[in-house]
Each structure stands twice: as C-alpha cells, then as structure tokens.
Scaffold this active site. Sequence first.
Site, PDB file in Angstrom:
ATOM      1  N   ASP A  57       0.810  -1.224   0.000  1.00  0.00           N
ATOM      2  CA  ASP A  57       0.000   0.000   0.000  1.00  0.00           C
ATOM      3  C   ASP A  57       0.846   1.278   0.000  1.00  0.00           C
ATOM      4  O   ASP A  57       0.323   2.376   0.116  1.00  0.00           O
ATOM      5  CB  ASP A  57      -0.926   0.029   1.230  1.00  0.00           C
ATOM      6  CG  ASP A  57      -2.272  -0.648   0.965  1.00  0.00           C
ATOM      7  OD1 ASP A  57      -2.671  -0.752  -0.216  1.00  0.00           O
ATOM      8  OD2 ASP A  57      -2.921  -1.067   1.942  1.00  0.00           O
ATOM      9  N   ARG A  82       0.323  -1.819   7.541  1.00  0.00           N
ATOM     10  CA  ARG A  82       0.910  -0.607   6.952  1.00  0.00           C
ATOM     11  C   ARG A  82       1.861   0.117   7.917  1.00  0.00           C
ATOM     12  O   ARG A  82       2.469   1.135   7.531  1.00  0.00           O
ATOM     13  CB  ARG A  82      -0.198   0.358   6.494  1.00  0.00           C
ATOM     14  CG  ARG A  82      -1.100  -0.196   5.400  1.00  0.00           C
ATOM     15  CD  ARG A  82      -1.932   0.911   4.741  1.00  0.00           C
ATOM     16  NE  ARG A  82      -1.097   1.843   3.988  1.00  0.00           N
ATOM     17  CZ  ARG A  82      -1.537   2.970   3.446  1.00  0.00           C
ATOM     18  NH1 ARG A  82      -2.811   3.312   3.574  1.00  0.00           N
ATOM     19  NH2 ARG A  82      -0.727   3.778   2.779  1.00  0.00           N
ATOM     20  N   ARG A 131     -10.139   5.527  10.709  1.00  0.00           N
ATOM     21  CA  ARG A 131      -8.684   5.349  10.799  1.00  0.00           C
ATOM     22  C   ARG A 131      -8.069   6.280  11.857  1.00  0.00           C
ATOM     23  O   ARG A 131      -7.563   5.819  12.868  1.00  0.00           O
ATOM     24  CB  ARG A 131      -8.035   5.589   9.434  1.00  0.00           C
ATOM     25  CG  ARG A 131      -8.516   4.637   8.336  1.00  0.00           C
ATOM     26  CD  ARG A 131      -7.991   3.231   8.558  1.00  0.00           C
ATOM     27  NE  ARG A 131      -8.400   2.317   7.505  1.00  0.00           N
ATOM     28  CZ  ARG A 131      -7.713   2.102   6.391  1.00  0.00           C
ATOM     29  NH1 ARG A 131      -6.590   2.746   6.153  1.00  0.00           N
ATOM     30  NH2 ARG A 131      -8.148   1.241   5.484  1.00  0.00           N
ATOM     31  N   HIS A 160     -11.588   7.383   4.714  1.00  0.00           N
ATOM     32  CA  HIS A 160     -10.621   8.474   4.914  1.00  0.00           C
ATOM     33  C   HIS A 160     -11.304   9.781   4.491  1.00  0.00           C
ATOM     34  O   HIS A 160     -12.109   9.779   3.552  1.00  0.00           O
ATOM     35  CB  HIS A 160      -9.401   8.302   3.995  1.00  0.00           C
ATOM     36  CG  HIS A 160      -8.279   7.489   4.557  1.00  0.00           C
ATOM     37  ND1 HIS A 160      -7.451   6.733   3.755  1.00  0.00           N
ATOM     38  CD2 HIS A 160      -7.802   7.347   5.823  1.00  0.00           C
ATOM     39  CE1 HIS A 160      -6.523   6.146   4.500  1.00  0.00           C
ATOM     40  NE2 HIS A 160      -6.718   6.493   5.762  1.00  0.00           N
ATOM     41  N   CYS A 254      -4.742   9.965  -2.948  1.00  0.00           N
ATOM     42  CA  CYS A 254      -4.050   8.994  -2.094  1.00  0.00           C
ATOM     43  C   CYS A 254      -2.598   8.804  -2.522  1.00  0.00           C
ATOM     44  O   CYS A 254      -1.751   8.462  -1.708  1.00  0.00           O
ATOM     45  CB  CYS A 254      -4.742   7.640  -2.165  1.00  0.00           C
ATOM     46  SG  CYS A 254      -6.440   7.647  -1.615  1.00  0.00           S
TER      47      CYS A 254
HETATM   48  N1  ARG Z   1      -5.332   0.250   0.873  1.00  0.00           N
HETATM   49  C1  ARG Z   1      -5.077   1.504   1.503  1.00  0.00           C
HETATM   50  C2  ARG Z   1      -5.686   1.486   2.899  1.00  0.00           C
HETATM   51  O1  ARG Z   1      -6.767   0.976   3.049  1.00  0.00           O
HETATM   52  C3  ARG Z   1      -5.629   2.637   0.695  1.00  0.00           C
HETATM   53  C4  ARG Z   1      -5.260   3.982   1.224  1.00  0.00           C
HETATM   54  C5  ARG Z   1      -5.815   5.083   0.389  1.00  0.00           C
HETATM   55  N2  ARG Z   1      -5.245   6.311   0.734  1.00  0.00           N
HETATM   56  C6  ARG Z   1      -5.926   7.423   1.005  1.00  0.00           C
HETATM   57  N3  ARG Z   1      -5.256   8.510   1.203  1.00  0.00           N
HETATM   58  N4  ARG Z   1      -7.237   7.417   1.113  1.00  0.00           N
HETATM   59  O2  ARG Z   1      -5.099   1.984   3.837  1.00  0.00           O
END
Ligand code: ARG
Length: 261
Positions: A57, A82, A131, A160, A254
């Site tokens: 990612d 991550r 998140r 997000h 992103c």
């Molecule tokens: N697969 C990543 C996650 O779920 C995607 C992140 C996308 N980034 C963003 N800035 N919205 O963390």
Amino acid sequence: MCSPEYFAVEYAINPWMDVTTPVDRDLAVKQWDRLRETLVGLGHEVHLLTPEQGLPDMVYAANGGFVVDGSVYGARFKHEQRAAEAAAHHAFYEAQGWRFIAPGETNEGEGDFAYVPEAHGGLILAGHGFRTEIPAHAEAQEALGRPVVSLRLIDPRFYHLDVALAAIDDANVVYFPGAFSAASQRVLTQLFPDAVIADDEDAMAFGLNLVSDGANVVLNSEATRLAGKLKAAGYTPVPVELAELKKGGGSVKCCIAELRH
Ligand code: ARG
C-alpha cells in the site's frame, strides 16, 4: 509520490479491497506514471519515495504524514500491515530537512487531514471514525499551530477524509455530504457556504480523491459528472485513469502527499 512497483491487494482493510480480484501491477505502474507526468506537465515538482517490498500500500503516499507551513506531523497507521510505512516517510522528510513532529496518536496523514490556507486564516479539516483517532486531531493542532476542525465520517466506503472531501483552491472545498454525520455536515455548511457539492455517484467514482492547484483539478477519469460540476464552477478538470489503484481503495489524492512550505 511512491511507485506501485510492489503494489498488490494481499489483505483487505477497506471495503474496496478484494483479495480475490487480480491486480495488473504493470498497468498500475503505467497509470501511476501518467499521473506523475500529468503533475509535472502542470508545472509541479514531484519528489519520489523509494517503494519497499512487502509494503503493497506504499503507493498511497498521502497517508505517511501531513505537511503545513514546512512542518510535518508524522503518521501512525491504524493497521499493522501498513505500520512500517511510517518510518520510510519519516526518513524522507528528515533527509529533506523538514521539521518533523513524531505522532503519539493514530493518524493516517493526508488521508484524514486537509488544509485550506485561505479559509479563516488557515484551517485544518480532520476526519475520524475509521482510521485517524480524535486525540490525533488535538495533537495535529499542537504540532502545526493551526485550528483543526474535526469531522465525523460515517460510511465505511469513505473511510478516509480524502475520499469524501478535497480543497479545490486556497479557500474552498468540494465534498460528498453523505459521508459525514449530520452535525459534521452542518459544520461544513457553516464554514464553506459556497462549496461544490458532490453526490454518491461522484464519490463512488473516487472523484473526491483529487488534487487541485487552484485552477487545474486532477481527478479520476471515471468521475465524469464531478468533472462537469467543477468545470461549471470555473475549474479545469484534468482526468487521469487509475483503475488499478482503485482496487486498493485509492485514487489520485491517495498517491500524492503535498509538500507545503
Ligand atoms: N489500501 C489503503 C488502505 O486501506 C488505501 C489507502 C488510500 N489512501 C488514502 N489517502 N485514502 O489503507
């Protein structure tokens, strides 16, 4: 930006990710390269972060920190998969001489923080609900010395802030109201009475996950309707195809961490 050289969908931490859907990594790299060339073509300088094997990612560079006035509030990822990305971003910012503030609280950088420099003297908009955790909003305010407005995200598809809202110039934003709680929608209406309003079709096409230099708005090519609305509002839409990276739950924004001096 960080090349999707090791991009894959090996785990699912948002509703867009499906580990059974095949990913064409070469195509992902090609599409990402077009995005990079588009930014350069518009006169922007692009710095590259070195991708790392085992961090699929990492292409979503926006999540590694949040930069305002030359200071970086570092990221601390929610998901273990991550977590190691944060150190790579930290090293990048240190090497480039940015002032770096290490986070104590869970936050995913520009994924959940947006900056609107001319709104009320410089306003940080911050998402929570999936998140980034609320204490990180206060921590960001102390780190960066700009007021932070907390907004509650309520729809897991828009996990997000940057998939539901974006700054389109120094003073205005575009957003999809349905991604926010009723109270947060009221806050946005009060702060940005002239905002461009997107609908769920625009949001589902990842249209809100855009970057703008105030005139040119680079956005996912599937978001044709939103492109029309932005055009009608006086901006120049610049569509970019990023279908492969959508499989990881991200698009234009992103992939880009903005460096603000
Ligand atoms: N697969 C990543 C996650 O779920 C995607 C992140 C996308 N980034 C963003 N800035 N919205 O963390």
